[in-house]
Design a protein around this motif. Structure first.
Motif, PDB file in Angstrom:
ATOM      1  N   LYS A   1       0.830  -1.204   0.000  1.00 41.81           N
ATOM      2  CA  LYS A   1       0.000   0.000   0.000  1.00 41.81           C
ATOM      3  C   LYS A   1       0.868   1.259   0.000  1.00 41.81           C
ATOM      4  N   ILE A   2       2.030   1.184   0.621  1.00 42.35           N
ATOM      5  CA  ILE A   2       2.962   2.316   0.575  1.00 42.35           C
ATOM      6  C   ILE A   2       3.417   2.566  -0.858  1.00 42.35           C
ATOM      7  N   LYS A   3       3.743   1.487  -1.569  1.00 46.58           N
ATOM      8  CA  LYS A   3       4.160   1.640  -2.963  1.00 46.58           C
ATOM      9  C   LYS A   3       3.056   2.262  -3.803  1.00 46.58           C
ATOM     10  N   SER A   4       1.817   1.829  -3.575  1.00 46.34           N
ATOM     11  CA  SER A   4       0.688   2.406  -4.313  1.00 46.34           C
ATOM     12  C   SER A   4       0.541   3.886  -3.979  1.00 46.34           C
ATOM     13  N   TRP A   5       0.704   4.208  -2.710  1.00 44.42           N
ATOM     14  CA  TRP A   5       0.585   5.606  -2.284  1.00 44.42           C
ATOM     15  C   TRP A   5       1.685   6.462  -2.919  1.00 44.42           C
ATOM     16  N   LEU A   6       2.908   5.938  -2.923  1.00 41.19           N
ATOM     17  CA  LEU A   6       4.022   6.683  -3.512  1.00 41.19           C
ATOM     18  C   LEU A   6       3.807   6.910  -5.003  1.00 41.19           C
ATOM     19  N   ASN A   7       3.229   5.931  -5.676  1.00 39.96           N
ATOM     20  CA  ASN A   7       2.952   6.086  -7.100  1.00 39.96           C
ATOM     21  C   ASN A   7       1.812   7.059  -7.361  1.00 39.96           C
ATOM     22  N   ALA A   8       0.933   7.222  -6.370  1.00 33.44           N
ATOM     23  CA  ALA A   8      -0.267   8.035  -6.573  1.00 33.44           C
ATOM     24  C   ALA A   8      -0.113   9.478  -6.133  1.00 33.44           C
ATOM     25  N   VAL A   9       0.682   9.735  -5.116  1.00 30.59           N
ATOM     26  CA  VAL A   9       0.634  11.047  -4.460  1.00 30.59           C
ATOM     27  C   VAL A   9       1.045  12.194  -5.382  1.00 30.59           C
ATOM     28  N   LYS A  10       2.053  11.989  -6.203  1.00 32.83           N
ATOM     29  CA  LYS A  10       2.502  13.065  -7.089  1.00 32.83           C
ATOM     30  C   LYS A  10       1.427  13.418  -8.109  1.00 32.83           C
ATOM     31  N   THR A  11       0.819  12.397  -8.698  1.00 34.85           N
ATOM     32  CA  THR A  11      -0.248  12.634  -9.670  1.00 34.85           C
ATOM     33  C   THR A  11      -1.448  13.277  -8.986  1.00 34.85           C
ATOM     34  N   ALA A  12      -1.758  12.800  -7.783  1.00 29.10           N
ATOM     35  CA  ALA A  12      -2.904  13.348  -7.062  1.00 29.10           C
ATOM     36  C   ALA A  12      -2.741  14.838  -6.805  1.00 29.10           C
ATOM     37  N   VAL A  13      -1.549  15.239  -6.379  1.00 27.76           N
ATOM     38  CA  VAL A  13      -1.329  16.642  -6.036  1.00 27.76           C
ATOM     39  C   VAL A  13      -1.132  17.498  -7.280  1.00 27.76           C
ATOM     40  N   LYS A  14      -0.195  17.092  -8.129  1.00 26.48           N
ATOM     41  CA  LYS A  14       0.182  17.947  -9.261  1.00 26.48           C
ATOM     42  C   LYS A  14      -0.800  17.894 -10.430  1.00 26.48           C
ATOM     43  N   THR A  15      -1.664  16.891 -10.445  1.00 26.56           N
ATOM     44  CA  THR A  15      -2.618  16.782 -11.547  1.00 26.56           C
ATOM     45  C   THR A  15      -4.055  16.920 -11.063  1.00 26.56           C
ATOM     46  N   LEU A  16      -4.475  16.022 -10.175  1.00 24.24           N
ATOM     47  CA  LEU A  16      -5.881  16.025  -9.773  1.00 24.24           C
ATOM     48  C   LEU A  16      -6.266  17.267  -8.967  1.00 24.24           C
ATOM     49  N   PHE A  17      -5.599  17.465  -7.839  1.00 24.06           N
ATOM     50  CA  PHE A  17      -5.969  18.594  -6.989  1.00 24.06           C
ATOM     51  C   PHE A  17      -5.637  19.934  -7.647  1.00 24.06           C
ATOM     52  N   LEU A  18      -4.502  19.990  -8.321  1.00 27.99           N
ATOM     53  CA  LEU A  18      -4.159  21.235  -9.020  1.00 27.99           C
ATOM     54  C   LEU A  18      -5.181  21.527 -10.110  1.00 27.99           C
TER      55      LEU A  18
END
Length: 638
Positions: free
Chosen positions: A248-265
């Protein structure tokens, strides 16, 4: 799990606008008639309302007499229709203001009419707003929108609805001319902004916000789900074994950058554009759409930091998480800058704090584990101890996270006073001239393991082997420092100091392991005049000492090729020249001694290098060679 697709929005009946009670106007005979200017204005307003009514009713979603299908869109195909519709709404707004200012009975009747037309127009705009949001899911996806982050928000400030007196020209596919480019997402954003502006100025901001939040939150939920972002509680995390947590950590690490820089932005940009006329509405929409999801995203690291089964080996995953948050901190602060989204920033900070506490605790656990390591059996052949390999590899990996660990350790109470003298380092130093907290901590860990090895060296009965053991392990530590980021953290002086200690260990090994051989020849002058009987005794002592040392050390090991050759060369330089001089001087006393069981002269000088080359491989037969001028004569020890 977010529901795929969009749930249809149920448009509620238009808000009930209070109808002003008509107050009959009593005109006395002496009342002055309206001025021509006022009559002219009334006439123009009435004409504008009539024109607006024909356009609004044409697109009414509840007028059964309309010849237009309800699936038709004002903003599709002929863009002039959309422009006329928005202008009609603006004209109704102006008329309502005029009728309110008039206050006459006839004006009140006209006001009621205008209010009904406004309600009708708002229902159509709600439908259009939802349609554009839903039908442009792909064009308004966060990735497309976030790509506009380099474009100034002022690009959309020109998307103003022209006033009725302007000479409007349709120049593009949108209601407005797109300054930043005619991409589909730009067109959709411009249309949404135009509708939002119209609804907000007409007093229908709540209806507009409700539709926007419903559609965009569904899209964000779905995107985060496909990224693998899960809402997990601390108790759920605690019940998982580490392999599952690490996954789950690996999934989170793969997701967090996209989540912040793409989705939330992307959501922040879209909100800022669509509701640019009302920053408060923009903040409210973005907060409701993104806040809970972002808090969920950044609460996961805190739960991991509190995992009850953490051990030093798991530290690197925590450092990876810490790295990810700090790398994104500028974006987190910028995207969630509103007071209403402060919970996101607080959660991110809280996670960093908890991760830092866990990392510091694991470092202490690691140091304790080194001190408590209790293996009793000595390493065969005096090789590198597994503890040395483990600690140095671990510390080497830690040095790869120097920036992160420096942040974590800089405020650590344990590092307010260094257990090591300042002279222990040459670089780097902090701004105040003191050694960095990370350098101190890593140097301390290495010192702890070296002290532990000193105790383990006492397990060897042979003193020479204990020094060889110390040399092997210190050499391994120094090599790891020199070949990793540890070199930058500990400095060249640290390396030089420990290399000097390494030379002392090898010198002690040579002295203790070869003392019988080195002292078997005349100490002061190998070529001094002695009797054949004395010469025979010196050869006998040399043969005995060399054979004893050779046979015993054939099982000893020096894993590092460079150190192995350095020791062999050093031994050869001490043994071969002295033995060669003595050999050349007294070999002739004993002839070839054919048939003698134990000849006096067993070794030619060239043999010594060949024998030494067999050493330090940990086997009965060597396969190496020493870098010296000594050549092999093919003779063997019996």
């Amino acid at each position: 799990m977010p529901t795929k697709g969009m749930s249809p929005v149920s448009f509620s009946p238009s808000r009930a606008s209070p109808s002003p009670s008509p107050s009959p106007s009593h005109h006395s005979p002496s009342s002055s008639p309206p001025t021509p200017r006022k009559t002219l204005s009334s006439s123009m307003i009435a004409e504008n309302v009539d024109t607006a009514e024909s356009i609004i009713r044409k697109w009414s979603v509840e007028d059964g007499s309309s010849s237009y299908c309800r699936l038709d869109s004002v903003f599709a195909n002929d863009r002039t229709e959309a422009k006329d519709f928005l202008r009609s709404v603006k004209n109704i707004q102006s008329a309502m203001q005029f009728f309110v200012s008039e206050g006459t009975s006839s004006s009140s009747e006209q006001l009621v009419r205008a209010q009904k037309l406004m309600q009708m127009a708002m229902k159509r705009l709600q439908k259009e707003f939802h349609r554009i949001l839903s039908s442009n899911r792909n064009n308004l996806d966060p990735e497309s929108v976030s790509s506009r982050s380099s474009v100034s928000m002022s690009d959309f400030e020109d998307y103003e609805v022209a006033s009725e007196e302007d000479d409007i020209q349709v120049t593009g596919n949108s209601v407005h001319e797109i300054v930043a480019g005619d991409s589909v997402s730009d067109l959709a954003m411009a249309d949404l902004k135009a509708i939002a502006d119209s609804m907000i100025s007409s007093g229908y901001s709540k209806e507009c916000m409700k539709i926007y939040k419903l559609v965009r939150k569904s899209i964000l939920d779905e995107n985060l789900y496909y990224l693998g972002v899960e809402k997990l509680s601390l108790s759920q995390i605690q019940k998982l074994d580490w392999d599952m947590v690490e996954g789950k950590i690996k999934s989170w690490l793969n997701a967090v950058k996209t989540a912040v820089k793409t989705l939330f932005l992307g959501e922040r940009i879209l909100c800022d554009v669509v509701f640019s006329t009302s920053p408060k509405i923009s903040e409210s929409c973005f907060a409701e759409i993104a806040r809970d999801n972002a808090v969920t995203l950044f609460s996961f690291p805190e739960h991991v930091a509190k995992y009850k089964k953490l051990s030093p080996e798991k530290m690197f995953r925590l450092l990876d998480i810490y790295d990810s948050i700090t790398d994104l901190w500028t974006e987190i602060e910028s995207i969630f800058s509103f007071d209403s989204t402060s919970a996101v920033r607080s959660q991110a900070v809280n996670s960093l704090t908890k991760l830092g506490e866990s990392v510091r605790a694991m470092l202490l656990d690691f140091e304790t584990a080194i001190q408590k390591e209790g293996s009793k059996a000595p390493i065969q052949g005096g090789g590198v101890h597994p503890l040395t390999r483990y600690v140095m590899n671990y510390v080497g990996f830690l040095s790869d996270y120097s920036g992160t660990l420096s942040d974590i350790l800089s405020d650590s109470p344990q590092n307010t006073r260094s257990p090591l003298p300042e002279s222990y380092f040459s670089s780097p130093t902090c701004d105040d001239g003191s050694t960095s907290a990370l350098s101190v901590r890593l140097a301390w860990l290495i010192l702890v393991v070296l002290c532990k090895l000193d105790a383990k060296a006492e397990q060897y009965k042979d003193v020479a082997l204990s020094y060889l053991f110390l040399a092997n392990n210190l050499n391994y530590a120094v090599s790891k420092v020199r070949k990793s980021n540890l070199k930058l953290l500990l400095g060249e002086e640290w390396i030089e100091n420990h290399e000097a200690t390494l030379k002392q260990y090898t010198a002690n090994y040579e002295r203790m392991g070869w003392s019988k051989v080195l002292t078997s020849l005349p100490e002061e002058n190998p070529t001094a005049e002695i009797s054949p009987l004395e010469a025979r005794e010196f050869f006998r002592r040399f043969n005995s000492g060399f054979e004893e040392a050779y046979k015993k050390q054939m099982s000893w090991v020096v894993p590092d090729a460079r150190l192995r050759d350095e020791i062999k060369v050093s031994l050869a330089m001490k043994l071969v020249p002295a033995y060669t001089s003595f050999y050349n001087k007294y070999r002739g006393f004993f002839g070839r001694e054919v048939g003698v069981v134990e000849p006096v002269v067993r070794y030619a000088p060239d043999d010594l290098g060949n024998y030494l080359s067999d050493l330090f491989y940990g086997t009965g037969a060597g396969s190496g060679s020493v870098s010296s001028s000594v050549s092999s004569s093919g003779r063997k020890v019996r």
